[in-house]
Write a protein that holds these residues in place. Sequence first.
Motif, short mmCIF file in Angstrom:
data_model
loop_
_atom_site.label_atom_id
_atom_site.label_comp_id
_atom_site.label_asym_id
_atom_site.label_seq_id
_atom_site.Cartn_x
_atom_site.Cartn_y
_atom_site.Cartn_z
N SER A 21 51.61 -22.02 46.37
CA SER A 21 50.27 -22.25 46.92
C SER A 21 49.19 -21.56 46.10
O SER A 21 48.06 -22.06 46.02
N PHE A 22 49.49 -20.43 45.47
CA PHE A 22 48.50 -19.75 44.65
C PHE A 22 48.19 -20.56 43.39
O PHE A 22 47.03 -20.72 43.00
N LEU A 23 49.24 -21.10 42.75
CA LEU A 23 49.03 -21.93 41.57
C LEU A 23 48.30 -23.23 41.93
O LEU A 23 47.45 -23.70 41.19
N TRP A 24 48.63 -23.79 43.09
CA TRP A 24 47.99 -25.02 43.53
C TRP A 24 46.49 -24.80 43.74
O TRP A 24 45.66 -25.54 43.22
N ARG A 25 46.16 -23.77 44.51
CA ARG A 25 44.75 -23.52 44.81
C ARG A 25 43.99 -23.11 43.54
O ARG A 25 42.84 -23.52 43.33
N ALA A 26 44.63 -22.30 42.71
CA ALA A 26 43.98 -21.87 41.46
C ALA A 26 43.72 -23.07 40.55
O ALA A 26 42.68 -23.15 39.89
N SER A 27 44.64 -24.02 40.51
CA SER A 27 44.45 -25.21 39.69
C SER A 27 43.27 -26.03 40.19
O SER A 27 42.43 -26.48 39.41
N LEU A 28 43.20 -26.21 41.51
CA LEU A 28 42.08 -26.96 42.07
C LEU A 28 40.75 -26.23 41.85
O LEU A 28 39.74 -26.86 41.52
N ASP A 29 40.76 -24.90 41.99
CA ASP A 29 39.54 -24.12 41.75
C ASP A 29 39.09 -24.24 40.29
O ASP A 29 37.90 -24.36 40.00
N THR A 34 45.22 -16.75 35.76
CA THR A 34 44.32 -15.65 36.09
C THR A 34 43.77 -15.83 37.50
O THR A 34 43.75 -14.89 38.30
N ARG A 35 43.33 -17.04 37.82
CA ARG A 35 42.80 -17.32 39.16
C ARG A 35 43.90 -17.18 40.22
O ARG A 35 43.66 -16.66 41.32
N ALA A 36 45.12 -17.60 39.91
CA ALA A 36 46.23 -17.48 40.85
C ALA A 36 46.54 -16.01 41.14
O ALA A 36 46.82 -15.63 42.28
N ARG A 37 46.48 -15.18 40.11
CA ARG A 37 46.71 -13.74 40.33
C ARG A 37 45.61 -13.14 41.20
O ARG A 37 45.88 -12.30 42.06
N GLU A 38 44.37 -13.58 40.98
CA GLU A 38 43.27 -13.10 41.83
C GLU A 38 43.49 -13.49 43.28
O GLU A 38 43.30 -12.68 44.19
N LEU A 39 43.91 -14.73 43.50
CA LEU A 39 44.18 -15.19 44.86
C LEU A 39 45.34 -14.42 45.49
O LEU A 39 45.32 -14.09 46.67
N ARG A 40 46.34 -14.10 44.68
CA ARG A 40 47.50 -13.35 45.16
C ARG A 40 47.09 -11.94 45.58
O ARG A 40 47.54 -11.43 46.60
N ILE A 41 46.22 -11.32 44.81
CA ILE A 41 45.74 -9.96 45.14
C ILE A 41 44.91 -9.99 46.41
O ILE A 41 44.99 -9.08 47.23
N GLN A 42 44.13 -11.05 46.61
CA GLN A 42 43.27 -11.17 47.79
C GLN A 42 44.06 -11.55 49.05
O GLN A 42 43.53 -11.43 50.14
#
Length: 190
Positions: free
Chosen positions: A86-94, A176-184
């Motif tokens: 889900s992190f990679l999915w959302r990061a890709s869309l973002d 990078t965005r997926a890691r940010e989402l994971r931290i949040q």
Amino acid sequence: MMMTDHHTRGLKTRRLKIGFAVLIVAALAGCGGADVEYSYPRSGAGGVPTYEKKESVFGEGGLTLFENQGAAAQTSGGGGGIGVNSFLWRASLDTVSFMPLQSADPFGGVILTDWYAPPDAAQERFKVNIFILDRALRSDGVRAKVFKQQRGADGGWADARANDQLDRQLEDAILTRARELRIQNPLKAK
């Protein structure tokens, strides 16, 4: 007499074709009765595969709305709602949110954009295909391919070679965005 002989052959050929078609239909209908149970391993505690079946109030595998999959699902980001991380999915869309989407399949992990022309470069346009390959948040869990076209003298679009670095830069931006989402994520494992 010749007419009758030809007519008889045509009738026999037609009967053979119909008989053959009935035989094929009967054979295919007989294939549908086999009861086959498929049992695939699922990730259990600690990432160890397990063959246990999930049960719910509505019977085996039925209507589980809010499923607690434990720490393994929380660390991977692969919830019950989509088939990929889900992190990679959302990061890709973002990451490609500025481009028009042509198709997005969360179960197959495929995102396809439509052509996008940057405002500062009206003579070229880009299209992106993103493939999420894993349920885990890993660097090899996402692949991106950037396509480029340039406007010709006649006003039509022609394929141009895109810089291979664009693919890697896009993948890095998604990670990078997926890691940010994971931290949040407030549900992350400690």
